[in-house]
Design an enzyme around this catalytic site. Structure first.
Site, mmCIF file in Angstrom:
data_model
loop_
_atom_site.group_PDB
_atom_site.id
_atom_site.type_symbol
_atom_site.label_atom_id
_atom_site.label_comp_id
_atom_site.label_asym_id
_atom_site.label_seq_id
_atom_site.Cartn_x
_atom_site.Cartn_y
_atom_site.Cartn_z
ATOM 1 N N ASP A 1 4.736 -2.772 9.228
ATOM 2 C CA ASP A 1 4.694 -4.393 9.362
ATOM 3 C C ASP A 1 5.760 -5.142 8.870
ATOM 4 O OD1 ASP A 1 4.074 -3.174 6.578
ATOM 5 O OD2 ASP A 1 3.256 -4.975 5.941
ATOM 6 N N GLU B 1 1.988 -2.379 4.589
ATOM 7 C CA GLU B 1 2.749 -1.845 3.566
ATOM 8 C C GLU B 1 3.000 -3.216 2.932
ATOM 9 O OE1 GLU B 1 5.457 -1.446 0.559
ATOM 10 O OE2 GLU B 1 5.892 -2.577 2.222
#
Length: 409
Positions: A89, A150
Site C-alpha cells: 500500500d 501495512e
C-alpha cells in the site's frame, strides 16, 4: 594440472542472477510507483503483480486479505518453507512535482518504499524461476507474499486470521524495509527488537457549552483537553524507566468553532510507541486512566478508544544471525549492524509472533543521488541501487534458513 573447480552452490547462483536482474527490478519499482493505492484498495497493484507473475510462468493465489496475493516458487527441495513478504500500500501524500517517475494520483504516493519492496520480491521470484529453469534445486521451498494494508497496521492481522501462513505451510518468515535513515550499503539486523509497537488513541470530552465570558456557567472541554495533553507527556518522562525507550505524541486536537463560544465537545488523537511489551501495556492502561481522571476533575464526560495496535517487530536470534550473515556477504561485514532499533513500527511483527524469522532495515540514504528525504515525506525517493542488494540478501538468507533449520532462539 589444477583441480577442477567446484560448481557454484544454489545460493551463489541465485545471488548472481539477482545481480543480473538489477535493471528489471528497478523497472518494476518505477512502474509500481506510478499507481499507489491505499490500504485494502490495492486492486490495480494486485492485478499488475498477478499478471507479472503469470508472465514468469507462475500461478499466484489471489484475494488474500482482500487484495493480497502469494506465489509458490519452483525448484523446491525437501527442506522447510521460507516466506518472503512485501507490503503493497501507498500513503495519502501529495508527491513533490519534480519526481520522475511520478504518481498518477495527485493525493497518493508511495512515500514509504513499498513499491521498492514489491520490486525486490518480484526480483527474487524471477531469480528462482531462472535458476530452477536451469536445473537448480532449492534446499527447501520458497513462497512470496504480497501483503496489503501495512500502513494501517491491519494487513498482516488479516493474513494471519485467514490462516494464510498455515495454508502455505510457512516455517520461517523474512522481510526488509528500505531505510532512509541509514546510508546506502548498510543494514541493521538486531537479534531482538527491530521496530517498536504502535498504538493510536482517541479521547473525546463533552460537557455543557457556554459563553466565553461566562465560563463558570459552562464546562470547559478545551481546558480539560489542554491539561490532558500536558499530563500525557509525563507518562513517558516520569513513569517509564529512562533506559527503556518510549514516545507519546498528540497529533490532532479539535474543538469549537468560534473564539467566544465554549464548545460542548472536543477531542484529541495521538500515538505511542514502545519496543518493550511491558512498557506498551503500561501506556495502554495509563492513557485511559489519566484521560478519565482529568475528565472527572473538570466535570466533563470522557470517551476513550484505542485502535487495534501492532506489537513490536522482534527478530528471532537464529534467523537474525543468518540474515546478518547474508547481508555481510553482499555489503561487507563492516556494513552490517545489530542495532539500534527504531521507534517506527511495522506489522511484520505479527508474522514474527506466529513463525520464527527476521526483519532487516536496509539503508538507502544517498546524498549524491538525492535520496535524503525521510519516509512519509513528499520528496521521499527510493535508491535504485539498493533494490538488487535487498533481493540478493533475502535470497541468500532464505537458502541459509532452509539449510540450517534455525530455531527461534
Amino acid at each position: 594440472m589444477n583441480p577442477r573447480a567446484e560448481p557454484p552452490g544454489i545460493a551463489e547462483r541465485l545471488a548472481t542472477t539477482a545481480r543480473a536482474l538489477a535493471d528489471i527490478i528497478v523497472a518494476h519499482q518505477r512502474t509500481l510507483h506510478r499507481f499507489p493505492e491505499l490500504a485494502f484498495e490495492e486492486r490495480r497493484t494486485s492485478a499488475w503483480l498477478a499478471d507479472t507473475l503469470r508472465g514468469l510462468g507462475l500461478e499466484p493465489h489471489t484475494g488474500l486479505a482482500g487484495t493480497g496475493l502469494a506465489v509458490e516458487l519452483p525448484g523446491a527441495g525437501p527442506g522447510p518453507t521460507v516466506m518472503l513478504r512485501a507490503d503493497m500500500d501507498g500513503l495519502p501524500v501529495r508527491e513533490e512535482p519534480s519526481h520522475e517517475p511520478r504518481s498518477e494520483h495527485e493525493d497518493r504516493m508511495h512515500a514509504c518504499g513499498h513499491d521498492g519492496h514489491m520490486a525486490v520480491a518480484l526480483g527474487a521470484a524471477e531469480a528462482v524461476v531462472r535458476v530452477a529453469g536451469e536445473g537448480g534445486t532449492l534446499p527447501g521451498r520458497l513462497v512470496v507474499l504480497f501483503q496489503p494494508a501495512e500502513e494501517t497496521g491491519t494487513g498482516a492481522a488479516r493474513i494471519v486470521e485467514e490462516g494464510v501462513l498455515d495454508r502455505l505451510g510457512v516455517d520461517y518468515v523474512l522481510g526488509l524495509h528500505l531505510w532512509s535513515f541509514a546510508p546506502r550499503g548498510q543494514a541493521i539486523v538486531p537479534d531482538g527488537t527491530v521496530m517498536a509497537s504502535a498504538d493510536e488513541f482517541r479521547v473525546a470530552y463533552s460537557g455543557r457549552g457556554g459563553h466565553g465570558a461566562l465560563p463558570h456557567e459552562a464546562d470547559d472541554v478545551v481546558l480539560a483537553l489542554a491539561h490532558l495533553v500536558v499530563a500525557l507527556q509525563a507518562l513517558v518522562s516520569r513513569e517509564v524507566d529512562p533506559v527503556r525507550p518510549a514516545v507519546l505524541s498528540v497529533g490532532r486536537i479539535e474543538a469549537g468553532s468560534a473564539p467566544n463560544v465554549l464548545p460542548t465537545r472536543g477531542e484529541l488523537e495521538g500515538t505511542f510507541r514502545a519496543p518493550d511489551t511491558d512498557v506498551r501495556g503500561h501506556l495502554l492502561h495509563r492513557v485511559g486512566e489519566l484521560a478519565r481522571s482529568i475528565a472527572a476533575a473538570h466535570g466533563v464526560e470522557a470517551e476513550v478508544s484505542f485502535g487495534a495496535g501492532i506489537p513490536p517487530t522482534v527478530n528471532h536470534p537464529g534467523p537474525a544471525r543468518l540474515l546478518r550473515a547474508a547481508a555481510a556477504a553482499v555489503l561487507g561485514p563492516d556494513n552490517v549492524r545489530d542495532g539500534p532499533p527504531t521507534m517506527a513500527a511495522e506489522d511484520f511483527g505479527l508474522f514474527l509472533r506466529e513463525r520464527p524469522g527476521a526483519f532487516m532495515l536496509l539503508g538507502m540514504r544517498d546524498e549524491a543521488a538525492g535520496v535524503v528525504a525521510p519516509h512519509h515525506h513528499p520528496d521521499f525517493r527510493v535508491a535504485p541501487g539498493a533494490l538488487a542488494e535487498g533481493c540478493e540478501i533475502l535470497l541468500r538468507a532464505a537458502v541459509a534458513l532452509m539449510e540450517s533449520r534455525a530455531d527461534g532462539g
